[in-house]
Design a protein around this motif. Sequence first.
Motif, PDB file in Angstrom:
ATOM      1  N   ALA A 105      45.551  46.690  42.027  1.00 35.79           N
ATOM      2  CA  ALA A 105      44.509  47.447  42.743  1.00 35.79           C
ATOM      3  C   ALA A 105      44.457  47.021  44.212  1.00 35.79           C
ATOM      4  CB  ALA A 105      43.144  47.249  42.089  1.00 35.79           C
ATOM      5  N   PHE A 106      44.891  45.798  44.489  1.00 32.30           N
ATOM      6  CA  PHE A 106      45.094  45.329  45.866  1.00 32.30           C
ATOM      7  C   PHE A 106      46.593  45.221  46.071  1.00 32.30           C
ATOM      8  CE2 PHE A 106      46.043  41.962  48.888  1.00 32.30           C
ATOM      9  CZ  PHE A 106      45.203  42.275  49.953  1.00 32.30           C
ATOM     10  N   ASP A 107      47.102  45.855  47.131  1.00 27.49           N
ATOM     11  CA  ASP A 107      48.548  45.854  47.334  1.00 27.49           C
ATOM     12  C   ASP A 107      48.856  46.064  48.818  1.00 27.49           C
ATOM     13  OD1 ASP A 107      51.345  46.351  47.334  1.00 27.49           O
ATOM     14  OD2 ASP A 107      51.240  47.140  45.292  1.00 27.49           O
ATOM     15  N   ILE A 108      49.426  45.057  49.475  1.00 29.69           N
ATOM     16  CA  ILE A 108      49.683  45.173  50.915  1.00 29.69           C
ATOM     17  C   ILE A 108      50.846  46.115  51.224  1.00 29.69           C
ATOM     18  CG2 ILE A 108      48.675  42.946  51.542  1.00 29.69           C
ATOM     19  CD1 ILE A 108      51.571  41.847  51.770  1.00 29.69           C
ATOM     20  N   SER A 109      51.573  46.584  50.189  1.00 30.52           N
ATOM     21  CA  SER A 109      52.655  47.540  50.460  1.00 30.52           C
ATOM     22  C   SER A 109      52.147  48.987  50.506  1.00 30.52           C
ATOM     23  CB  SER A 109      53.787  47.398  49.436  1.00 30.52           C
ATOM     24  OG  SER A 109      53.368  47.736  48.130  1.00 30.52           O
ATOM     25  N   TYR A 110      50.822  49.152  50.651  1.00 30.29           N
ATOM     26  CA  TYR A 110      50.211  50.482  50.770  1.00 30.29           C
ATOM     27  C   TYR A 110      50.687  51.214  52.026  1.00 30.29           C
ATOM     28  CZ  TYR A 110      47.423  48.733  54.589  1.00 30.29           C
ATOM     29  OH  TYR A 110      47.048  48.197  55.806  1.00 30.29           O
ATOM     30  N   GLY A 111      51.323  50.510  52.957  1.00 29.50           N
ATOM     31  CA  GLY A 111      51.695  51.084  54.254  1.00 29.50           C
ATOM     32  C   GLY A 111      52.601  52.294  54.174  1.00 29.50           C
ATOM     33  N   SER A 112      53.212  52.532  52.989  1.00 25.21           N
ATOM     34  CA  SER A 112      54.110  53.688  52.871  1.00 25.21           C
ATOM     35  C   SER A 112      53.358  54.998  52.646  1.00 25.21           C
ATOM     36  CB  SER A 112      55.101  53.458  51.723  1.00 25.21           C
ATOM     37  OG  SER A 112      54.421  53.145  50.526  1.00 25.21           O
ATOM     38  N   ILE A 113      52.035  54.941  52.449  1.00 28.00           N
ATOM     39  CA  ILE A 113      51.265  56.182  52.293  1.00 28.00           C
ATOM     40  C   ILE A 113      51.218  56.915  53.625  1.00 28.00           C
ATOM     41  CG2 ILE A 113      48.951  57.154  51.924  1.00 28.00           C
ATOM     42  CD1 ILE A 113      48.424  55.134  49.836  1.00 28.00           C
TER      43      ILE A 113
ATOM     44  N   GLU B 259      38.275  35.694  53.893  1.00 28.55           N
ATOM     45  CA  GLU B 259      39.553  36.315  53.530  1.00 28.55           C
ATOM     46  C   GLU B 259      39.518  36.821  52.093  1.00 28.55           C
ATOM     47  OE1 GLU B 259      43.883  34.734  52.296  1.00 28.55           O
ATOM     48  OE2 GLU B 259      43.219  34.001  54.247  1.00 28.55           O
ATOM     49  N   ILE B 260      38.999  35.991  51.200  1.00 23.86           N
ATOM     50  CA  ILE B 260      38.922  36.379  49.788  1.00 23.86           C
ATOM     51  C   ILE B 260      37.926  37.521  49.602  1.00 23.86           C
ATOM     52  CG2 ILE B 260      38.271  35.592  47.478  1.00 23.86           C
ATOM     53  CD1 ILE B 260      39.342  32.810  48.328  1.00 23.86           C
ATOM     54  N   ALA B 261      36.784  37.444  50.288  1.00 24.08           N
ATOM     55  CA  ALA B 261      35.786  38.511  50.193  1.00 24.08           C
ATOM     56  C   ALA B 261      36.380  39.836  50.646  1.00 24.08           C
ATOM     57  CB  ALA B 261      34.561  38.155  51.034  1.00 24.08           C
ATOM     58  N   ASP B 262      37.077  39.826  51.778  1.00 27.72           N
ATOM     59  CA  ASP B 262      37.707  41.028  52.321  1.00 27.72           C
ATOM     60  C   ASP B 262      38.732  41.580  51.331  1.00 27.72           C
ATOM     61  OD1 ASP B 262      38.558  43.020  54.072  1.00 27.72           O
ATOM     62  OD2 ASP B 262      39.675  41.681  55.389  1.00 27.72           O
ATOM     63  N   ALA B 263      39.552  40.699  50.770  1.00 26.92           N
ATOM     64  CA  ALA B 263      40.637  41.128  49.885  1.00 26.92           C
ATOM     65  C   ALA B 263      40.136  41.633  48.539  1.00 26.92           C
ATOM     66  CB  ALA B 263      41.613  39.973  49.676  1.00 26.92           C
ATOM     67  N   LEU B 264      38.948  41.221  48.088  1.00 31.83           N
ATOM     68  CA  LEU B 264      38.443  41.648  46.781  1.00 31.83           C
ATOM     69  C   LEU B 264      37.609  42.925  46.843  1.00 31.83           C
ATOM     70  CD1 LEU B 264      37.396  38.279  45.078  1.00 31.83           C
ATOM     71  CD2 LEU B 264      39.325  39.759  44.469  1.00 31.83           C
ATOM     72  N   ALA B 265      37.036  43.236  48.016  1.00 38.05           N
ATOM     73  CA  ALA B 265      36.102  44.368  48.101  1.00 38.05           C
ATOM     74  C   ALA B 265      36.771  45.694  47.726  1.00 38.05           C
ATOM     75  CB  ALA B 265      35.494  44.445  49.501  1.00 38.05           C
ATOM     76  N   THR B 266      37.919  45.988  48.313  1.00 44.27           N
ATOM     77  CA  THR B 266      38.577  47.269  48.038  1.00 44.27           C
ATOM     78  C   THR B 266      39.100  47.369  46.603  1.00 44.27           C
ATOM     79  OG1 THR B 266      39.124  47.601  50.360  1.00 44.27           O
ATOM     80  CG2 THR B 266      40.392  48.858  48.763  1.00 44.27           C
ATOM     81  N   PRO B 267      39.783  46.350  46.056  1.00 46.42           N
ATOM     82  CA  PRO B 267      40.244  46.489  44.675  1.00 46.42           C
ATOM     83  C   PRO B 267      39.129  46.670  43.656  1.00 46.42           C
ATOM     84  CG  PRO B 267      40.726  44.293  45.517  1.00 46.42           C
ATOM     85  CD  PRO B 267      40.322  45.123  46.673  1.00 46.42           C
ATOM     86  N   VAL B 268      37.965  46.061  43.875  1.00 48.88           N
ATOM     87  CA  VAL B 268      36.844  46.286  42.958  1.00 48.88           C
ATOM     88  C   VAL B 268      36.411  47.752  43.024  1.00 48.88           C
ATOM     89  CG1 VAL B 268      34.411  45.736  42.490  1.00 48.88           C
ATOM     90  CG2 VAL B 268      36.049  43.896  42.906  1.00 48.88           C
ATOM     91  N   LEU B 269      36.429  48.324  44.234  1.00 48.50           N
ATOM     92  CA  LEU B 269      36.140  49.750  44.406  1.00 48.50           C
ATOM     93  C   LEU B 269      37.144  50.592  43.611  1.00 48.50           C
ATOM     94  CD1 LEU B 269      34.167  51.570  46.215  1.00 48.50           C
ATOM     95  CD2 LEU B 269      36.090  51.758  47.787  1.00 48.50           C
ATOM     96  N   VAL B 270      38.411  50.192  43.667  1.00 52.45           N
ATOM     97  CA  VAL B 270      39.487  50.905  42.971  1.00 52.45           C
ATOM     98  C   VAL B 270      39.356  50.744  41.450  1.00 52.45           C
ATOM     99  CG1 VAL B 270      41.991  50.899  42.542  1.00 52.45           C
ATOM    100  CG2 VAL B 270      41.125  50.811  44.894  1.00 52.45           C
ATOM    101  N   MET B 271      39.017  49.546  40.994  1.00 52.15           N
ATOM    102  CA  MET B 271      38.993  49.249  39.561  1.00 52.15           C
ATOM    103  C   MET B 271      37.838  49.933  38.825  1.00 52.15           C
ATOM    104  SD  MET B 271      39.919  45.197  39.889  1.00 52.15           S
ATOM    105  CE  MET B 271      40.086  44.762  38.166  1.00 52.15           C
ATOM    106  N   GLY B 272      36.740  50.203  39.545  1.00 52.65           N
ATOM    107  CA  GLY B 272      35.589  50.814  38.895  1.00 52.65           C
ATOM    108  C   GLY B 272      34.575  49.772  38.461  1.00 52.65           C
ATOM    109  N   ILE B 273      33.401  50.244  38.033  1.00 48.97           N
ATOM    110  CA  ILE B 273      32.265  49.347  37.785  1.00 48.97           C
ATOM    111  C   ILE B 273      32.558  48.336  36.681  1.00 48.97           C
ATOM    112  CG2 ILE B 273      29.866  49.246  36.981  1.00 48.97           C
ATOM    113  CD1 ILE B 273      29.573  52.047  38.420  1.00 48.97           C
TER     114      ILE B 273
END
Length: 313
Positions: A95-103, A266-280
């Motif tokens: 759900a967190f992936d730094i290779s998203y740049g290809s979008i 750093e950890i807070a920043d990196a976890l916020a988006t994947p939790v959004l992606v993963m769902g409640i």
Amino acid sequence: MTQPTTLASYRRAERLMGNQFILTAVSGSNTHAEAALEEAVNEIRRIEALLTTFSNDSVTAQINAAAGECPVRVPIEVYALIERSLRISGLTQGAFDISYGSIDKRFWNFDRHMTALPDPAEAKERVRLINYRNIILDPGASTVFLREKGMRIGFGGIGKGYAAERAKGVLLACGIHSGVVNASGDLCAWGTQPDGTPWTVGIAAPETERQPFARFLLRDGAVATSGDYEKFVLIGGKRYSHTIDPRTGYPVGGIKSVTIFCPNAEIADALATPVLVMGIRAGLDLINQLRDVECLLIDEQDRVHCSQNIKWH
């Protein structure tokens, strides 16, 4: 008799890494605070030059240019950041992936003209190159290799938090024992305000960004928020965030905002988006398994969901 030093807050606002950074230093001396803030800003500029995707000279650009061809030797600092990013990818099952740049951003423009979602099969094809497992690290040589031609990495999901922590480290080294580094809502705070009280963080309500619906006291820790209230579309009565699930190529839905609390920005920043992606359910389940990490989620019906040990007012 020597008069006690009067402490005050000194602020510096700068546009850095494509975001508004506001740095606050508590000090008894204007000169001391300004010099420390200057060093912290220079540190963020240094990190921006390393990580940006808007310069052909950056380390990120060099890694991307060699995708599918050869490994690139990188500074230990960048290597370690990528290594930590891959650990978070594993933790969040991609759900967190730094290779998203290809979008291709033109594919997901989320403007008022967008009236239908792309075909799921086409969306899946667009994210074919997003796969953190194809980022190959060699610790001995300190190299990074993107296995597939056309792969691109980017640090949009972790870079601000990393820069905030680095800036905090510089300020502490300069003798600033209390302060805040706020990177457009992703922030870390340490020490106390000049009057000795803890820092107060307000969490904005999704529909009224300027009005906090909850406040938290923050003495030594970090907060990061990811949400769809800044950019989204309504299609068929359903709200779709500009946040794309890297596993499906489809926008996430169901959550308006996620706020993460933990000791490190750093950890807070990196976890916020994947939790959004993963769902409640999956998001809360992940956070409840992590030590010293809490979160607060707001769903599409404006209901608030909290992790097990969170305390808010």
